[in-house]
Enzyme design. Structure first.
Site, PDB file in Angstrom:
ATOM      1  N   LYS A  41     -46.755  94.402 -96.321  1.00 39.50           N
ATOM      2  CA  LYS A  41     -46.612  92.949 -96.107  1.00 39.50           C
ATOM      3  C   LYS A  41     -47.931  92.357 -95.628  1.00 39.50           C
ATOM      4  O   LYS A  41     -48.336  91.285 -96.076  1.00 39.50           O
ATOM      5  CB  LYS A  41     -45.511  92.715 -95.059  1.00 39.50           C
ATOM      6  CG  LYS A  41     -45.528  91.346 -94.415  1.00 39.50           C
ATOM      7  CD  LYS A  41     -44.372  91.161 -93.471  1.00 39.50           C
ATOM      8  CE  LYS A  41     -44.651  91.459 -92.009  1.00 39.50           C
ATOM      9  NZ  LYS A  41     -45.620  90.588 -91.348  1.00 39.50           N
ATOM     10  N   ASN A  42     -48.591  93.094 -94.719  1.00 37.65           N
ATOM     11  CA  ASN A  42     -49.781  92.524 -94.084  1.00 37.65           C
ATOM     12  C   ASN A  42     -51.047  92.651 -94.929  1.00 37.65           C
ATOM     13  O   ASN A  42     -52.126  92.264 -94.484  1.00 37.65           O
ATOM     14  CB  ASN A  42     -49.957  93.117 -92.680  1.00 37.65           C
ATOM     15  CG  ASN A  42     -48.821  92.653 -91.759  1.00 37.65           C
ATOM     16  OD1 ASN A  42     -48.073  91.726 -92.106  1.00 37.65           O
ATOM     17  ND2 ASN A  42     -48.673  93.290 -90.613  1.00 37.65           N
ATOM     18  N   CYS A 139     -43.335  85.661 -86.140  1.00 37.21           N
ATOM     19  CA  CYS A 139     -42.434  86.104 -85.074  1.00 37.21           C
ATOM     20  C   CYS A 139     -42.826  85.511 -83.732  1.00 37.21           C
ATOM     21  O   CYS A 139     -44.003  85.349 -83.438  1.00 37.21           O
ATOM     22  CB  CYS A 139     -42.480  87.629 -84.986  1.00 37.21           C
ATOM     23  SG  CYS A 139     -41.675  88.406 -86.371  1.00 37.21           S
ATOM     24  N   ASP A 328     -46.817  97.038 -83.832  1.00 40.70           N
ATOM     25  CA  ASP A 328     -45.604  96.961 -84.658  1.00 40.70           C
ATOM     26  C   ASP A 328     -44.778  98.247 -84.619  1.00 40.70           C
ATOM     27  O   ASP A 328     -43.646  98.258 -85.066  1.00 40.70           O
ATOM     28  CB  ASP A 328     -45.983  96.658 -86.114  1.00 40.70           C
ATOM     29  CG  ASP A 328     -46.809  95.401 -86.207  1.00 40.70           C
ATOM     30  OD1 ASP A 328     -46.226  94.329 -86.305  1.00 40.70           O
ATOM     31  OD2 ASP A 328     -48.047  95.493 -86.149  1.00 40.70           O
TER      32      ASP A 328
HETATM   33  N1  EPU Z   1     -55.244  85.783 -80.946  1.00 41.43           N
HETATM   34  C1  EPU Z   1     -55.803  84.731 -80.270  1.00 41.43           C
HETATM   35  N2  EPU Z   1     -56.366  83.712 -81.000  1.00 41.43           N
HETATM   36  C2  EPU Z   1     -56.375  83.710 -82.365  1.00 41.43           C
HETATM   37  C3  EPU Z   1     -55.807  84.793 -83.047  1.00 41.43           C
HETATM   38  C4  EPU Z   1     -55.246  85.833 -82.321  1.00 41.43           C
HETATM   39  O1  EPU Z   1     -55.805  84.699 -79.029  1.00 41.43           O
HETATM   40  O2  EPU Z   1     -56.897  82.752 -82.951  1.00 41.43           O
HETATM   41  C5  EPU Z   1     -54.619  86.888 -80.184  1.00 41.43           C
HETATM   42  C6  EPU Z   1     -53.089  86.926 -80.436  1.00 41.43           C
HETATM   43  O3  EPU Z   1     -52.431  85.998 -79.617  1.00 41.43           O
HETATM   44  C7  EPU Z   1     -52.760  88.357 -80.113  1.00 41.43           C
HETATM   45  C8  EPU Z   1     -54.011  89.118 -80.567  1.00 41.43           C
HETATM   46  O4  EPU Z   1     -55.056  88.132 -80.674  1.00 41.43           O
HETATM   47  O5  EPU Z   1     -52.580  88.523 -78.730  1.00 41.43           O
HETATM   48  C9  EPU Z   1     -53.865  89.822 -81.888  1.00 41.43           C
HETATM   49  O6  EPU Z   1     -53.500  88.926 -82.919  1.00 41.43           O
HETATM   50  P1  EPU Z   1     -53.954  89.151 -84.443  1.00 41.43           P
HETATM   51  O7  EPU Z   1     -54.691  87.932 -84.869  1.00 41.43           O
HETATM   52  O8  EPU Z   1     -54.636  90.469 -84.558  1.00 41.43           O
HETATM   53  O9  EPU Z   1     -52.573  89.218 -85.161  1.00 41.43           O
HETATM   54  P2  EPU Z   1     -52.087  88.441 -86.470  1.00 41.43           P
HETATM   55  O10 EPU Z   1     -53.142  88.438 -87.500  1.00 41.43           O
HETATM   56  O11 EPU Z   1     -51.462  87.150 -86.090  1.00 41.43           O
HETATM   57  C10 EPU Z   1     -51.207  90.574 -87.704  1.00 41.43           C
HETATM   58  C11 EPU Z   1     -49.896  90.984 -88.289  1.00 41.43           C
HETATM   59  C12 EPU Z   1     -48.928  91.336 -87.190  1.00 41.43           C
HETATM   60  C13 EPU Z   1     -49.524  92.472 -86.372  1.00 41.43           C
HETATM   61  C14 EPU Z   1     -50.897  92.049 -85.823  1.00 41.43           C
HETATM   62  C15 EPU Z   1     -51.601  93.165 -85.099  1.00 41.43           C
HETATM   63  C16 EPU Z   1     -49.810  89.697 -90.311  1.00 41.43           C
HETATM   64  C17 EPU Z   1     -49.161  88.604 -91.072  1.00 41.43           C
HETATM   65  N3  EPU Z   1     -49.356  89.889 -89.085  1.00 41.43           N
HETATM   66  O12 EPU Z   1     -50.927  89.404 -86.929  1.00 41.43           O
HETATM   67  O13 EPU Z   1     -47.759  91.798 -87.814  1.00 41.43           O
HETATM   68  O14 EPU Z   1     -48.673  92.777 -85.293  1.00 41.43           O
HETATM   69  O15 EPU Z   1     -51.740  91.629 -86.928  1.00 41.43           O
HETATM   70  O16 EPU Z   1     -51.833  94.240 -85.931  1.00 41.43           O
HETATM   71  O17 EPU Z   1     -50.682  90.393 -90.810  1.00 41.43           O
HETATM   72  C18 EPU Z   1     -45.468  92.149 -88.071  1.00 41.43           C
HETATM   73  O18 EPU Z   1     -45.744  92.641 -89.162  1.00 41.43           O
HETATM   74  O19 EPU Z   1     -44.326  92.198 -87.549  1.00 41.43           O
HETATM   75  C19 EPU Z   1     -46.520  91.480 -87.324  1.00 41.43           C
HETATM   76  C20 EPU Z   1     -46.273  90.674 -86.286  1.00 41.43           C
END
Ligand code: EPU
Length: 456
Positions: A41-42, A139, A328
């Protein structure tokens, strides 16, 4: 047995009634059999966005039929991209040649459905000079701010205007290469930089980048399109902007989150599950913890088999960015740890609110204490983050049936396997969310011998 009604995820993407599905689960039976995992998915959702950057059509293979994919498909379509299903199951042909600006109402219809729309910014700025972003979903596992994304876009020369409708981003002077140092190796922000820098004028240096396997696969997609991206030591990625990119043909990396989830289901229910398509390389960290917790696995050419290797044992786990233990993975693992003899600790360092799901496990008989401020431990490998939490799980505790409501994707999956491990008939509500990330979820449960009905 169950009626496998409304397995198609597009029905659940926008219609409230469809996300509120309820399962009656009769537990106490091990899950046994084989499931196949498709593309991650990611990665898949991001590779779909990358197709917008090509001058020619792209082909993406192993696309799972999940609602997050449907949301991105629909967003691409409102921007004039033609998305056609290929003959091989799970294949998309994405043709961006008719890409156009979309009306805000069309974009806004996707508000709250997914976090991927934010990744449209760079490609849309290159294509149209403007991007409109609706309120983001995903989420509810923490604040999930987008400051890293917006700061990165500004560094490329974009202008960000926030209005009550959403966010409007423009690039009056075009986009140029930038030096960006992320405060944290965010997956999404790294993807934002990659999808923007590939066609920006000049070179971009990204420091403190996320290096998850799905990011490496996105880099592979972009390289196939003609991008010049080098991955340097110490989380540095260099991107030399190019004028044009072509379409790609790519088979997505497997979904290691789904693979780990089924592995934990085998552990929690004392079952035996072969996960077709799972690969060892991207799961090394998970497999170590799985083994230390009492799991047994066999890596084969076409997948990995998972079951218990004896009594379950307590572990101490710290979630982290790659190559650490993924955030995750902790939710399904915690269900299994309720059956381990002794005290386990899970430090959640990525999101500030990803342990709330444990309340429902306690309702089912688990003994889990969440420390909202985290627990200090001198031998921690990762420096403590301000927002982290910890869960202390004491086992083994027999699980019993309960009436629970799914809070988020991974938490929801965990409730289902907890209900499958518990004695009696549980009611699990709002299971539609689970199919945001798990393809053919009901059919797979059925194939593994789960005893359940879809009651609503
Ligand atoms: N963060 C910030 N500012 C930002 C972006 C992120 O403070 O502008 C913080 C977030 O609040 C968090 C941390 O950085 O505390 C990590 O966030 P990240 O940006 O790495 O996560 P994401 O890209 O929003 C993706 C996956 C998540 C997975 C995380 C970590 C997708 C669509 N989602 O989220 O997947 O947990 O990376 O690997 O790729 C899931 O599949 O259930 C899921 C939530």
């Amino acid at each position: 047995m169950k009626s496998l009604l409304s397995e198609t995820p597009n029905a659940q993407a926008g219609e409230k009634g469809m996300t509120g599905e309820t399962l009656a689960i009769r537990g106490g039976r091990p899950l046994t059999g084989r499931v196949e995992v498709k593309g991650a998915k990611n990665l898949v959702t991001k590779a779909m966005v990358a197709a917008l950057l090509g001058e020619t059509a792209s082909t993406l293979r192993d696309v799972p039929d999940i609602s997050d994919v449907q949301v991105v498909r629909s967003l691409l379509e409102v921007h004039g991209v033609t998305v056609v299903d290929g003959e091989e199951e799970g294949t998309f042909h994405l043709d961006p040649s008719g890409a156009v600006a979309a009306h805000f109402e069309e974009i806004d219809a996707h508000a709250g459905a997914s976090r991927i729309p934010i990744l449209f910014c760079g490609p849309l700025l290159h294509l149209l000079g403007e991007a409109l972003i609706p309120d983001l979903g995903g989420c509810r596992i923490g604040d999930r701010p987008i400051n890293f994304h917006m700061d990165a876009l500004r560094a490329f020369g974009a202008v960000v205007d926030k209005s009550y409708e959403g966010i409007r981003i423009t690039a009056p002077g075009g986009l140029h290469g930038a030096n960006i140092d992320l405060p944290y190796p965010s997956v999404g922000a790294t993807e934002q930089v990659l999808l923007t820098a590939v066609k920006a004028r000049g070179t971009t240096e990204l420091r403190n980048a996320a290096i998850e396997p799905e990011i490496m696969d996105l880099i592979a997609v972009l390289q196939k399109m003609g991008a010049i991206i080098s991955y340097e030591p110490n989380r540095v990625i260099l991107i030399e902007g190019v004028d044009t990119l072509q379409g790609y043909d790519h088979r997505a990396i497997f979904d290691r989150n789904e693979a780990a989830s089924w592995a934990c289901a085998a552990l929690a229910t004392d079952g035996d599950i072969f996960v077709g398509g799972a690969r060892q390389q991207e799961m090394l960290t998970f497999l170590n913890v799985f083994r230390k917790a009492g799991g047994w696995f066999d890596v084969r050419e076409d997948g990995i088999q998972f079951r218990r290797g004896g009594a379950l044992k307590p572990v101490v786990v710290e979630t982290d960015v790659h190559p650490g233990f993924m955030t995750d993975w902790q939710q399904p693992l915690i269900v299994a740890l309720t059956q381990a003899e002794g005290r386990s600790t899970v430090h959640e360092t990525v999101y500030e609110n990803r342990l709330g799901f444990t309340q429902a496990l306690n309702q089912m008989g688990a003994d889990i204490v969440v420390h909202p401020q985290g627990i200090d431990a001198p031998d921690r490998r990762v420096p403590r983050r301000a927002l982290e939490q910890a869960a202390v799980i004491t086992g083994p505790t027999p699980l019993h049936a309960a009436d629970v409501e799914v809070p988020d994707l991974r938490g929801g999956y965990s409730y289902v396997i907890a209900a499958l491990a518990a004695e009696g008939e549980s009611t699990v509500r709002n299971v539609g969310i689970i199919r945001r990330g798990y393809e053919k979820f009901f059919a797979k449960l059925d194939a593994l011998g789960a005893d359940f009905d879809v009651v609503d």
